[in-house]
Each structure stands twice: as C-alpha cells, then as structure tokens.
Scaffold this motif. Structure first.
Motif, mmCIF file in Angstrom:
data_model
loop_
_atom_site.group_PDB
_atom_site.id
_atom_site.type_symbol
_atom_site.label_atom_id
_atom_site.label_comp_id
_atom_site.label_asym_id
_atom_site.label_seq_id
_atom_site.Cartn_x
_atom_site.Cartn_y
_atom_site.Cartn_z
ATOM 1 N N MET A 34 4.505 23.867 21.148
ATOM 2 C CA MET A 34 4.875 24.852 20.138
ATOM 3 C C MET A 34 5.201 26.146 20.870
ATOM 4 O O MET A 34 4.313 26.906 21.249
ATOM 5 C CB MET A 34 3.715 25.067 19.171
ATOM 6 C CG MET A 34 3.993 26.048 18.042
ATOM 7 S SD MET A 34 2.487 26.444 17.116
ATOM 8 C CE MET A 34 2.274 24.958 16.145
ATOM 9 N N GLY A 59 1.287 29.100 18.289
ATOM 10 C CA GLY A 59 2.680 29.053 18.697
ATOM 11 C C GLY A 59 3.196 30.356 19.250
ATOM 12 O O GLY A 59 4.294 30.399 19.769
ATOM 13 N N PHE A 155 4.991 21.985 14.469
ATOM 14 C CA PHE A 155 5.184 21.909 15.913
ATOM 15 C C PHE A 155 6.666 21.846 16.261
ATOM 16 O O PHE A 155 7.479 21.344 15.492
ATOM 17 C CB PHE A 155 4.503 20.654 16.479
ATOM 18 C CG PHE A 155 3.004 20.677 16.376
ATOM 19 C CD1 PHE A 155 2.256 21.606 17.078
ATOM 20 C CD2 PHE A 155 2.337 19.751 15.587
ATOM 21 C CE1 PHE A 155 0.879 21.624 16.995
ATOM 22 C CE2 PHE A 155 0.963 19.754 15.503
ATOM 23 C CZ PHE A 155 0.224 20.690 16.203
ATOM 24 N N ASP A 156 7.006 22.321 17.452
ATOM 25 C CA ASP A 156 8.354 22.099 17.964
ATOM 26 C C ASP A 156 8.561 20.626 18.292
ATOM 27 O O ASP A 156 9.607 20.050 17.996
ATOM 28 C CB ASP A 156 8.587 22.936 19.229
ATOM 29 C CG ASP A 156 8.968 24.370 18.906
ATOM 30 O OD1 ASP A 156 9.236 24.658 17.725
ATOM 31 O OD2 ASP A 156 8.991 25.202 19.817
#
Length: 300
Positions: A34, A59, A155-156
């Motif tokens: 993140m 994040g 999340f990424d």
C-alpha cells in the motif's frame, strides 16, 4: 495437521508485507502493499472512534519509513482476516450440514441461489469444470477473503494464497513459482501473472504431491481463471485427465478450448458473466521432465 508450506519461502520478498492466518484446515498467506494514502472503508472497517487516526495513516508510507503504522496495520489486518475467515468457513460448513452431498460429491451439484456466496462460487465452478464442489473450496475461500479485505483496506496489491491456490490482485507482473514434486522442472519454472488479468485466480493440482484427491499422474496441473474457485476446480479437472506424457499438449489445449456446460436450469441467467469468470484463461502441466502450456501462460 501441520504441513510444511515450503513454497512460501521468499514469497513477497521486497514487494509485499505479509502475515499468515489459520483456522481449522485453512492455512493462508496474505501479502499486500500500500504505497498511497488510503483509508479503510468506513462501512466495513473496524471502528476506532472519532479521535483515532490509525486508519488515515494506513498507506501513508507502507514502504518501510513508517514502521509503526505498518505494524499497526498488520495487527489490524490479522484480526480482521481471522474474523472474516471464520465467517467464510462457517457459511460453507453450515451449508454442508444441511446438504451432506456437498462435502463428498465428486460430480457437480445443482446450483442453489439461496446459498451463501462462497458456496455459490463453489457450486458454479464445479458445474463449469465437471467436478465436485469441494474441488473449488480453497480458491473460493481465498477469493472471498481477498475481496472482503480489499473492500476494507483498499490495498494497492493483495495476494491470498491458500494451500497453493491463489487470489491475485496486482498492478505489476507477479511471478508465481511452480512446484511439481520430484519432477526435474519443479521450482525451475514460474508463471507470470500480468496486471491485465487481475484480479484472478491461479490454482495448482498434483497427483504426486499433497493431500488433495487427484485421479491423474501429473506432478503439477496449473490453471488461471478470472474466478479463483473456477481456477481451483479446473486445476483438479485438468489433473484428473493427465496420465501419460504424450497427452500433455492435447489436454491443456482441450481445457482452454472447451465450451462450458450451459447454466440453463441452474437458477442462473447471466451466462456471459459465468463464461467470463469460469472459463480457463491459461493452463500449464508438468509430468516428470515434460511441460506443456496453452492460453494466457507467460513463463519466467
């Protein structure tokens, strides 16, 4: 029962932070990153109170410069994941308690529109691949957990691995190493999952390694599909078909080119969605020193 998850060694090194959780027979690896400022979903995340800013810190810099925020996220993620996993498993167990064939059938069962989502995923995937619904359980659990966590934590990238079966949501190519028991190719081949396929499922079945039931002799039978339960079911179906090395190429081509059985009469009307999510996108098989692949398989 303890099983050595040797294939997890080095997973996510330098790319993902990770935790492992277990509940009953389920043992999952969760890897995430993140790198942008992102809050947990207000509607699905744990509530901390008006003055608690931990969610806002998640994040802000999960790349390692704010270790306290990252450690706090890992703690909250483990708590939330364990809670979700218990709920997913309970839905499956409760359905099996009232439908005994669900746990034992080696053939597809009729679709049940009243069942909970992880059960629907298993029934749909089993119908597509022509196997019993429990052949899709690991993939169904991985995807149900992954999607719920993604909703919560934004999340990424997020990867859920459940007994060698994956739900993958990535923004950069991800290499997944293929293990095939005593095969000379075991651990020497990787499948590259491109972002264009994500989110997707990747599953591997074996007739020579592990506790899962297989009627074939493949050291590894791997399938990628949009739906992780479908990937799991198709990996089982492909593994069941493999008995001789000379058949490898023909069998992976057949899996990719198969027309899915229609859903008419199964309580589902959206055949396009069913085909898009449950049709295999790529397949790879290993038997001894032979390998064959077809479809969306990029080797690394």
């Amino acid at each position: 029962m303890y099983r050595d998850r040797f294939y997890r060694e080095g997973m996510g090194s330098g790319r993902f932070r990770s935790i492992t959780i277990s509940e009953g027979e389920s043992d999952l690896w969760i890897g995430w990153n993140m790198h942008r400022s992102a809050k947990m979903s207000d509607t699905r995340a744990p509530q901390y109170g008006a003055d608690d800013t931990r969610a806002a810190q998640y994040g802000a810099d999960d790349s390692g410069t704010d270790d306290s925020a990252a450690a706090e996220l890992a703690t909250d993620l483990e708590q939330k994941s364990s809670e979700l996993l218990k709920g997913i498993r309970r839905a499956i167990q409760d359905y099996g308690a009232t439908h005994p064939d669900f746990f034992t059938s080696l053939v597809p069962l009729p679709f049940d529109t009243e069942s909970a989502e992880p059960v629907r995923s298993m029934l749909r995937a089993a119908w597509a691949a022509g196997v019993g619904p429990m052949a899709a359980v690991a993939g169904a659990i991985a995807e149900a957990l992954g999607r719920a966590l993604q909703d919560c934590f934004q999340f990424d990238e997020l990867v859920i691995e459940n007994g060698g079966d994956y739900w993958i949501s990535v923004k950069e190519p991800l290499a997944v190493r293929v293990y095939g028991g005593l095969s000379s190719l075991s651990g020497r081949v990787s499948v590259i999952v491109p972002p264009a396929l994500a989110p997707c499922g990747l599953a591997c079945s074996s007739g020579t390694v592990g506790p899962s039931l297989s009627f074939g002799k493949a050291d590894a039978a791997l399938v990628i599909a949009r739906d992780a339960a479908a990937a799991d079911a198709w990996a089982t179906a492909l593994g069941n078909r493999l008995r001789f090395q000379q058949d490898l190429a023909a069998e992976v081509e057949a899996i990719i080119n198969l027309e899915l059985p229609p859903l008419s009469g199964q309580g589902l009307e959206d055949d396009n969605s069913y085909t898009r999510t449950c049709k295999p996108l790529g397949a790879l098989v290993i038997m001894a020193d032979r390998l064959a692949a077809c479809g969306a398989i990029q080797l690394g």
